[in-house]
Design a protein around this motif. Structure first.
Motif, PDB file in Angstrom:
ATOM      1  N   ILE A 199       0.828  -1.914   4.839  1.00 34.89           N
ATOM      2  CA  ILE A 199       0.117  -2.811   3.920  1.00 34.89           C
ATOM      3  C   ILE A 199      -1.263  -2.244   3.596  1.00 34.89           C
ATOM      4  O   ILE A 199      -1.724  -2.289   2.450  1.00 34.89           O
ATOM      5  CB  ILE A 199       0.020  -4.228   4.523  1.00 34.89           C
ATOM      6  CG1 ILE A 199       1.397  -4.903   4.484  1.00 34.89           C
ATOM      7  CG2 ILE A 199      -1.011  -5.084   3.783  1.00 34.89           C
ATOM      8  CD1 ILE A 199       1.512  -6.147   5.321  1.00 34.89           C
ATOM      9  N   TYR A 252      -0.741   0.741   1.143  1.00 38.96           N
ATOM     10  CA  TYR A 252      -0.322   0.334  -0.201  1.00 38.96           C
ATOM     11  C   TYR A 252      -1.344  -0.565  -0.898  1.00 38.96           C
ATOM     12  O   TYR A 252      -1.504  -0.501  -2.119  1.00 38.96           O
ATOM     13  CB  TYR A 252       1.025  -0.390  -0.144  1.00 38.96           C
ATOM     14  CG  TYR A 252       2.210   0.517   0.079  1.00 38.96           C
ATOM     15  CD1 TYR A 252       2.535   1.512  -0.837  1.00 38.96           C
ATOM     16  CD2 TYR A 252       3.013   0.377   1.200  1.00 38.96           C
ATOM     17  CE1 TYR A 252       3.624   2.348  -0.641  1.00 38.96           C
ATOM     18  CE2 TYR A 252       4.104   1.208   1.409  1.00 38.96           C
ATOM     19  CZ  TYR A 252       4.404   2.190   0.483  1.00 38.96           C
ATOM     20  OH  TYR A 252       5.489   3.018   0.689  1.00 38.96           O
ATOM     21  N   GLY A 253      -2.043  -1.396  -0.142  1.00 44.33           N
ATOM     22  CA  GLY A 253      -2.918  -2.389  -0.751  1.00 44.33           C
ATOM     23  C   GLY A 253      -4.397  -2.115  -0.656  1.00 44.33           C
ATOM     24  O   GLY A 253      -5.187  -2.719  -1.385  1.00 44.33           O
ATOM     25  N   PRO A 298       4.717  -9.456  -3.132  1.00 47.88           N
ATOM     26  CA  PRO A 298       5.113  -8.088  -3.489  1.00 47.88           C
ATOM     27  C   PRO A 298       4.515  -7.029  -2.574  1.00 47.88           C
ATOM     28  O   PRO A 298       5.187  -6.044  -2.242  1.00 47.88           O
ATOM     29  CB  PRO A 298       4.594  -7.946  -4.929  1.00 47.88           C
ATOM     30  CG  PRO A 298       4.592  -9.343  -5.466  1.00 47.88           C
ATOM     31  CD  PRO A 298       4.209 -10.209  -4.303  1.00 47.88           C
ATOM     32  N   LEU A 299       3.255  -7.213  -2.149  1.00 43.12           N
ATOM     33  CA  LEU A 299       2.616  -6.217  -1.286  1.00 43.12           C
ATOM     34  C   LEU A 299       3.337  -6.101   0.049  1.00 43.12           C
ATOM     35  O   LEU A 299       3.655  -4.988   0.500  1.00 43.12           O
ATOM     36  CB  LEU A 299       1.143  -6.582  -1.059  1.00 43.12           C
ATOM     37  CG  LEU A 299       0.388  -5.708  -0.046  1.00 43.12           C
ATOM     38  CD1 LEU A 299       0.371  -4.252  -0.483  1.00 43.12           C
ATOM     39  CD2 LEU A 299      -1.041  -6.225   0.144  1.00 43.12           C
ATOM     40  N   ARG A 309       6.338  -7.054   0.774  1.00 40.80           N
ATOM     41  CA  ARG A 309       7.706  -6.586   0.548  1.00 40.80           C
ATOM     42  C   ARG A 309       7.745  -5.073   0.301  1.00 40.80           C
ATOM     43  O   ARG A 309       8.708  -4.399   0.674  1.00 40.80           O
ATOM     44  CB  ARG A 309       8.339  -7.345  -0.626  1.00 40.80           C
ATOM     45  CG  ARG A 309       8.738  -8.778  -0.256  1.00 40.80           C
ATOM     46  CD  ARG A 309       9.409  -9.501  -1.400  1.00 40.80           C
ATOM     47  NE  ARG A 309       9.855 -10.827  -0.997  1.00 40.80           N
ATOM     48  CZ  ARG A 309      11.018 -11.085  -0.384  1.00 40.80           C
ATOM     49  NH1 ARG A 309      11.852 -10.095  -0.108  1.00 40.80           N
ATOM     50  NH2 ARG A 309      11.341 -12.329  -0.056  1.00 40.80           N
ATOM     51  N   LYS A 310       6.711  -4.544  -0.316  1.00 44.18           N
ATOM     52  CA  LYS A 310       6.638  -3.089  -0.510  1.00 44.18           C
ATOM     53  C   LYS A 310       6.536  -2.391   0.844  1.00 44.18           C
ATOM     54  O   LYS A 310       7.197  -1.369   1.089  1.00 44.18           O
ATOM     55  CB  LYS A 310       5.432  -2.737  -1.386  1.00 44.18           C
ATOM     56  CG  LYS A 310       5.339  -1.253  -1.747  1.00 44.18           C
ATOM     57  CD  LYS A 310       4.110  -0.951  -2.584  1.00 44.18           C
ATOM     58  CE  LYS A 310       4.240  -1.490  -3.988  1.00 44.18           C
ATOM     59  NZ  LYS A 310       3.115  -1.036  -4.859  1.00 44.18           N
ATOM     60  N   ALA A 311       5.693  -2.933   1.725  1.00 45.24           N
ATOM     61  CA  ALA A 311       5.583  -2.385   3.080  1.00 45.24           C
ATOM     62  C   ALA A 311       6.913  -2.505   3.818  1.00 45.24           C
ATOM     63  O   ALA A 311       7.338  -1.572   4.518  1.00 45.24           O
ATOM     64  CB  ALA A 311       4.474  -3.103   3.840  1.00 45.24           C
ATOM     65  N   ALA A 336       9.882  -2.585   2.539  1.00 47.53           N
ATOM     66  CA  ALA A 336      10.854  -1.642   1.980  1.00 47.53           C
ATOM     67  C   ALA A 336      10.662  -0.239   2.559  1.00 47.53           C
ATOM     68  O   ALA A 336      11.642   0.454   2.855  1.00 47.53           O
ATOM     69  CB  ALA A 336      10.733  -1.613   0.456  1.00 47.53           C
ATOM     70  N   GLN A 337       9.403   0.174   2.740  1.00 44.20           N
ATOM     71  CA  GLN A 337       9.136   1.496   3.313  1.00 44.20           C
ATOM     72  C   GLN A 337       9.546   1.535   4.781  1.00 44.20           C
ATOM     73  O   GLN A 337      10.158   2.507   5.239  1.00 44.20           O
ATOM     74  CB  GLN A 337       7.654   1.854   3.161  1.00 44.20           C
ATOM     75  CG  GLN A 337       7.266   3.194   3.771  1.00 44.20           C
ATOM     76  CD  GLN A 337       7.957   4.382   3.132  1.00 44.20           C
ATOM     77  OE1 GLN A 337       8.485   4.290   2.023  1.00 44.20           O
ATOM     78  NE2 GLN A 337       7.968   5.502   3.827  1.00 44.20           N
ATOM     79  N   LYS A 394      13.302   1.668   4.937  1.00 45.55           N
ATOM     80  CA  LYS A 394      13.822   2.988   4.586  1.00 45.55           C
ATOM     81  C   LYS A 394      13.771   3.922   5.804  1.00 45.55           C
ATOM     82  O   LYS A 394      14.712   4.673   6.074  1.00 45.55           O
ATOM     83  CB  LYS A 394      12.997   3.576   3.444  1.00 45.55           C
ATOM     84  CG  LYS A 394      13.517   4.919   2.929  1.00 45.55           C
ATOM     85  CD  LYS A 394      12.502   5.608   2.033  1.00 45.55           C
ATOM     86  CE  LYS A 394      12.146   4.799   0.811  1.00 45.55           C
ATOM     87  NZ  LYS A 394      11.193   5.542  -0.077  1.00 45.55           N
ATOM     88  N   VAL A 443      -0.715   6.931  -0.099  1.00 42.08           N
ATOM     89  CA  VAL A 443       0.365   6.854  -1.087  1.00 42.08           C
ATOM     90  C   VAL A 443       0.307   8.051  -2.027  1.00 42.08           C
ATOM     91  O   VAL A 443       1.337   8.646  -2.361  1.00 42.08           O
ATOM     92  CB  VAL A 443       0.274   5.538  -1.880  1.00 42.08           C
ATOM     93  CG1 VAL A 443       1.337   5.487  -2.982  1.00 42.08           C
ATOM     94  CG2 VAL A 443       0.435   4.342  -0.946  1.00 42.08           C
TER      95      VAL A 443
END
Length: 431
Positions: free
Chosen positions: A209, A212-213, A231-232, A234-236, A238-239, A242, A309
């Protein structure tokens, strides 16, 4: 690493003993004539001994005697002592949130006219001077720092395979795929920690987080201005997913993560044939590596920070530390606080081979006897900002409650990410 995450309590007897043996000047004492200053801390004893070796003679030269005391569960004890009107003169707190809370109650002395803050801002790692600010005033000075979001690797095998530290999150993904394509397992991962199971997963989220943020959005997330179901976050997620859930990425697979003890999860890196090539943790984890590795750390262990990033982009780092504040104001306490602000305060502590890392970015790297420690410190010194552990700053019902529990449930496959994020948001205290 956060002490709250490893040490969950202290006996009532210990607490009562500490309450009965305060080091304060006591009622009726004249602060202007005070010659003995008490400092309480929960730092490791070698760090205390190193700081004491430098600070005490300097204080003595000014006619001040400094008495250091190691106090377990200091976060709880300091609140009790303040409420009883008998705090130490100075305490080095592992959680700045407590300092800020006591500052709003007028129980901590602002340092704006005690320290040379403009000079310290140039000297210290970006953001470390801000960890205990309230309404634009500074109430704490970080004295010792630890660093999170570090990726450790088996140096000999890693370099022999031709792998290099990634400079971006995309390069980290590519390195993961390269190791897997070579027939090896990229990552070790474990989040089991007895009653604190799940905190290593929250550290993963916090670091991602932050990357990304950036620090502003990270702080908004800590205060719940940005929700977990956002969204923030959820982006973390997702990474992390993965890395952690992709077939072949993690030793033992996803099913092993929740039951794999964090302290030993990275040790397969050092097998004759490495069981994995990367393990993300905080700077403290080297103390959990096999003894044979610890005895030859520089030859056996390499380390890099989780990358930004984009190359050359915003690259904040997460960590923790011990922050000094004045709880009984006096001319002597102010003089000691100035001594605590010296860049070279930690030179002996660093040479002790201890866990000490100075928050001063102009602290000489060669003062750290190990190249590994130098590399860890450089991750912080080269960062664009420093952010304190988020879950420690959140309400305990979330930070060491639902956040731990629901991340564990998601990782172990007991619930969906949607449910986990919604549950954590719902657990946030009203108001």
């Amino acid at each position: 690493m956060s002490r709250r995450k490893l040490v969950l309590g202290v006996s009532a007897l210990s607490a009562l003993t500490l309450l009965a043996t305060g080091c304060s000047a006591g009622p009726g004492s004249d602060a202007s004539d005070k010659k003995t200053i008490s400092i309480w801390t929960s730092m490791d004893q070698p760090v205390i001994d190193g700081l004491k070796a430098v600070l005490n003679p300097r204080a003595k030269a000014q006619g001040i005697t400094v008495q250091w005391r190691k106090v377990d569960n200091l976060n709880q004890i300091i609140v009790q002592k303040v409420q009883a009107g008998d705090p130490p003169d100075i305490a080095l707190m592992p959680q700045p949130g407590i300092i800020k809370d006591l500052a709003t109650k007028g129980k901590v002395t602002p340092l704006d006219d005690v320290l040379d803050l403009p000079a310290l801002k140039k000297s210290m790692t970006a953001g470390t001077l801000d960890v205990a600010q309230v309404n634009g005033k500074t109430y704490g000075l970080m004295v010792s720092m630890n660093v999170k979001g570090l990726v450790f690797y088996p140096k000999k095998a890693f370099e022999a395979a031709g792998y290099t530290a990634p400079k971006t999150m995309g390069e980290l993904d590519a390195l993961t795929e390269k190791i897997k394509a070579d027939g090896e397992t990229p990552w070790c991962l474990g989040i089991e920690s007895s009653t604190a199971t799940g905190w290593p997963a929250t550290d993963w989220f916090e670091n991602l987080i932050l990357k990304y943020g950036g620090i502003d959005q990270y702080n908004d997330w800590i205060s719940h201005k940005i929700k977990f179901d956002s969204p923030l976050v959820r982006k973390a997620a997702a990474q992390f997913q993965k890395i952690a859930f992709t077939e072949g990425n993690v030793l033992g697979g996803r099913k092993s993560i929740a039951s794999n003890a964090f302290g030993t999860a990275g040790n397969p890196m050092f097998d004759k044939k490495p069981g994995c090539y990367m393990y993300q943790q905080g700077s403290f984890i080297t103390g959990f590596f096999p003894k044979s590795v610890q005895q030859n750390l520089d030859a056996e262990v390499g380390v890099f920070g989780l990358p930004p990033v984009t190359a050359g982009g915003d690259n904040p780092v997460e960590g923790g530390g011990d922050t000094a504040s004045i709880y009984q104001d006096s001319p002597a306490a102010r003089k000691v606080m100035k001594l605590l602000a010296a860049t070279d305060l930690g030179t002996t502590a660093a040479k002790n081979g201890s866990s000490f890392i100075s928050p001063h970015k102009d602290f000489p790297l060669d003062a750290y006897p190990l190249k590994t420690t130098q590399s860890i410190a450089k991750v912080a010194y080269d960062s664009t900002g420093f952010a304190f552990d988020a879950s420690d700053a959140m309400p305990s019902s979330v930070g060491s409650g639902s956040f731990w529990k629901d991340m564990t449930a998601w990782i172990s496959g007991q619930q969906s990410l949607d449910d986990a994020l919604k549950n954590i948001d719902a657990s946030w205290p009203a108001g």
